[in-house]
Design a protein around this motif. Structure first.
Motif, mmCIF file in Angstrom:
data_model
loop_
_atom_site.group_PDB
_atom_site.id
_atom_site.type_symbol
_atom_site.label_atom_id
_atom_site.label_comp_id
_atom_site.label_asym_id
_atom_site.label_seq_id
_atom_site.Cartn_x
_atom_site.Cartn_y
_atom_site.Cartn_z
ATOM 1 N N ALA A 86 -9.382 1.077 -1.720
ATOM 2 C CA ALA A 86 -8.875 0.260 -2.964
ATOM 3 C C ALA A 86 -9.437 0.823 -4.210
ATOM 4 O O ALA A 86 -10.428 1.330 -4.355
ATOM 5 C CB ALA A 86 -9.368 -1.460 -2.748
ATOM 6 N N LEU A 113 -4.597 0.581 -1.207
ATOM 7 C CA LEU A 113 -3.984 -0.399 -1.358
ATOM 8 C C LEU A 113 -3.232 -0.682 -2.989
ATOM 9 O O LEU A 113 -3.930 0.032 -3.670
ATOM 10 C CB LEU A 113 -4.863 -1.630 -1.314
ATOM 11 C CG LEU A 113 -5.446 -1.678 0.124
ATOM 12 C CD1 LEU A 113 -6.732 -2.878 0.414
ATOM 13 C CD2 LEU A 113 -4.634 -1.524 1.521
ATOM 14 N N ALA A 148 0.762 -1.212 0.003
ATOM 15 C CA ALA A 148 0.065 -0.128 0.089
ATOM 16 C C ALA A 148 0.843 1.251 -0.001
ATOM 17 O O ALA A 148 2.097 1.221 -0.073
ATOM 18 C CB ALA A 148 -0.913 0.074 1.148
ATOM 19 N N TYR A 205 -7.727 -11.053 3.108
ATOM 20 C CA TYR A 205 -7.310 -9.686 3.416
ATOM 21 C C TYR A 205 -7.578 -8.970 4.811
ATOM 22 O O TYR A 205 -7.465 -7.805 5.050
ATOM 23 C CB TYR A 205 -8.057 -8.550 2.440
ATOM 24 C CG TYR A 205 -7.656 -8.750 1.012
ATOM 25 C CD1 TYR A 205 -6.265 -8.474 0.728
ATOM 26 C CD2 TYR A 205 -8.406 -9.499 -0.055
ATOM 27 C CE1 TYR A 205 -6.142 -8.375 -0.762
ATOM 28 C CE2 TYR A 205 -8.032 -9.754 -1.218
ATOM 29 C CZ TYR A 205 -6.692 -9.359 -1.373
ATOM 30 O OH TYR A 205 -6.271 -9.232 -2.888
ATOM 31 N N ALA A 223 -8.707 2.417 4.847
ATOM 32 C CA ALA A 223 -8.347 1.415 3.728
ATOM 33 C C ALA A 223 -9.115 1.790 2.545
ATOM 34 O O ALA A 223 -10.389 1.933 2.272
ATOM 35 C CB ALA A 223 -8.486 0.144 4.135
#
Length: 296
Positions: free
Chosen positions: A263, A175, A166, A247, A261
């Motif tokens: 993505a 990420l 990341a 994950y 987080a």
């Protein structure tokens, strides 16, 4: 390689398996293995059910990832396709021949075809692993590919503990986008996905999705922790339990830092399944190395 016939626009029934056998083509090109670090859906399978039944040997795939039936797929560019000159046809190898089982979605194919055409000019074709899903009485077969993003098709896999997972910007951790990961439960969030589709449909310029934990509301894993996928504050689906297990450690580490987080991902539209989310995720976070910035 023989060009596939125009898809038949029929409503699938069990009798179609017996009355409309698929056409097999000789493989007269050299297959080239491409990177399998990703997962990519195929569309139009409803027009190629006979081919998928042949490729599956008539077996029925289970519901979990481990029960999906393995296959080898060929990615065939079709610049002369009368319906879409950026089309990429998907064939499955069966013995020494191949059978057509679908196409890449239009918005995805236009990114892959430029990387596949040079192979075609050398009388070669991209080859990758695939998995067949579904089958059985009154149920469609489906198929997805294990293949990397277009820009990484011919990249060697990066392995080992030194691979970072990341990058950080203040309280946000984005990420790395190493491979494709599908999302489930999108059918309950089609209104949100429809609003966001125009901004997240480009595979090369994806949008950002928030990952967090929630409790599964129903099904086999009801009450257990799963990874939820959101666009901003709006829920759009969740990861399968297999991908949640993959994950969870990574997400726990990010939360320990007090960070959010993110993505990258894109939204695909399928005529049968509606809007679908594909996340671009780190390859192998089972034992993620803490980069220097992580504890800063």
């Amino acid at each position: 390689m023989v060009v596939a016939p125009k898809p038949q626009l029929f409503e699938y029934s069990q009798n179609d398996y017996d009355s409309n056998p698929p056409r097999l083509s000789a493989i007269d090109v050299d297959p080239v293995d491409v990177s399998d670090d990703g997962r990519l859906g195929v569309v139009g399978e409803s027009h190629y059910q006979q081919g998928l039944k042949l490729a599956s040997g008539g077996h029925v795939a289970g519901y979990d990832l481990d029960s999906h039936l393995p296959a080898i797929a060929l990615m065939v560019p079709e610049p002369s396709n009368p319906f879409d000159n950026s089309a990429v046809r998907i064939d499955v190898v069966h013995g020494g021949r191949s059978v057509t089982v679908g196409y890449l979605a239009r918005e995805v194919a236009r990114h892959y075809q430029p990387h596949l055409l040079p192979l075609r000019q050398q009388n070669r074709v991209a080859r990758c692993p695939a998995r067949i899903t579904g089958g059985g009485s009154g149920k469609y077969y489906g198929i997805y590919l294990h293949v990397a993003a277009p820009s990484r098709l011919f990249a060697a896999a990066v392995t080992g503990p030194e691979a970072s997972f990341a990058s950080s910007t203040q309280d946000l951790i984005r990420l790395n986008a190493d491979w494709f990961c599908t999302v489930t439960k999108e059918e309950a969030h089609q209104d949100v996905l429809a609003r966001c589709a125009d901004h997240c449909s480009d595979i090369e310029q994806p949008g950002e999705f928030v990952l967090d934990f929630c409790l599964a509301a129903k099904g086999k894993y009801r009450g257990e922790r799963v990874i939820e996928v959101r666009i901003g504050p709006d829920r759009v689906g969740e990861l399968t339990m297999a991908m949640t297990n993959r994950y969870s450690l990574l997400l726990d580490l990010i939360h320990q830092r007090g960070a959010v987080a993110l993505a990258h991902g894109h939204i695909e539209q399928d005529d049968r399944r509606g809007y679908q989310v594909v996340l671009h995720m780190p390859r192998d976070p089972a034992r993620p190395r803490r980069p220097e910035w992580f504890d800063a």
